[in-house]
Design an enzyme around this catalytic site. Sequence first.
Site, mmCIF file in Angstrom:
data_model
loop_
_atom_site.group_PDB
_atom_site.id
_atom_site.type_symbol
_atom_site.label_atom_id
_atom_site.label_comp_id
_atom_site.label_asym_id
_atom_site.label_seq_id
_atom_site.Cartn_x
_atom_site.Cartn_y
_atom_site.Cartn_z
ATOM 1 N N LYS A 54 0.832 -1.211 0.000
ATOM 2 C CA LYS A 54 0.000 0.000 0.000
ATOM 3 C C LYS A 54 0.865 1.258 0.000
ATOM 4 C CE LYS A 54 -2.286 0.129 3.623
ATOM 5 N NZ LYS A 54 -3.025 0.421 4.832
ATOM 6 N N ARG A 129 -11.983 1.395 9.822
ATOM 7 C CA ARG A 129 -11.609 0.046 10.251
ATOM 8 C C ARG A 129 -12.806 -0.751 10.736
ATOM 9 N NH1 ARG A 129 -5.516 0.049 12.546
ATOM 10 N NH2 ARG A 129 -4.671 1.482 11.016
ATOM 11 N N ARG A 169 12.761 -7.436 7.076
ATOM 12 C CA ARG A 169 13.053 -6.001 6.944
ATOM 13 C C ARG A 169 14.210 -5.570 7.847
ATOM 14 N NH1 ARG A 169 7.296 -2.789 6.741
ATOM 15 N NH2 ARG A 169 7.250 -3.310 8.945
ATOM 16 N N ARG A 202 12.894 -3.885 13.492
ATOM 17 C CA ARG A 202 11.904 -3.370 14.444
ATOM 18 C C ARG A 202 11.479 -4.517 15.348
ATOM 19 N NH1 ARG A 202 8.900 -0.720 9.792
ATOM 20 N NH2 ARG A 202 9.792 1.365 9.653
ATOM 21 N N ARG A 213 -1.184 -9.846 14.479
ATOM 22 C CA ARG A 213 -1.658 -8.614 13.833
ATOM 23 C C ARG A 213 -2.470 -8.935 12.584
ATOM 24 N NH1 ARG A 213 3.203 -4.620 12.802
ATOM 25 N NH2 ARG A 213 1.641 -3.299 11.834
#
Length: 256
Positions: A54, A129, A169, A202, A213
């Site tokens: 996105k 949401r 990442r 992270r 999540r």
Amino acid sequence: GSAFCLHRATRSRSSMPADLARASTTDLLAELKRRMESPPKKNIILVGPPGSGKGTQAPLIKDKYKLCHLATGDLLRAAVAAGTEMGKAAKEVMEKGGLVSDEIVIGIIKDNISTPDCGNGFILDGFPRTVVQAEKLDGMLTSEGVGHIDHVIEFKVPDATLVERICGRLIHPASGRSYHEKFHPPKVAGKDDETGEPLVKRKDDNEETLTKRLDAFHKQTKPVVDYYAKQGLYSPVDADRKADSVSATIAAILAK
């Protein structure tokens, strides 16, 4: 439509409004060009879990259609920093550790969509949401007279792919540059290409946190997507492909 009306008007001068009748041909052609080149207004919602691409597509859509990009997290921070009425209300709630109410978020969106940047429409990212938020958003758009939602695009990527994308990442904290162990590795393992400083992961970028999540995201998103699908506004996009293929699919959806 407006270009067609103008085209007809240039053929029959008697039916032209006085101001257009007095305009020189050069001015008329300039106005015609402007109207034809200014894209039709589009209000778009992007839906997708973290790592779905996105963030790559939103700026491309924004530039192509001259829209404003409203990422609700950024808007909240900006409103708090600017000390707007809604920002003050949000700050008070956040300082107490509470969740910012739908009314505040929609108030902040409302403040933004009336700016010139959003004259051609907006991209909403990270909101709504819930179905209640979607209904409240529709109500606000109607009452403000700024149109309605035109497209809801969901970025579909298998969870296993997202976990691989995100868990690999690597971030250079000082600059925000990001790398990926598999897809975009640094020249020297664990080091930033430009400064040679160490890269970090992270703490949330681990499989357990991500799986939770993603589960929460799917449960929460399904009813919202269904709400827009019933209105004929929903388009799923296979986002597990190269960015330019995804862009081409999105362009085809937005051309409808």
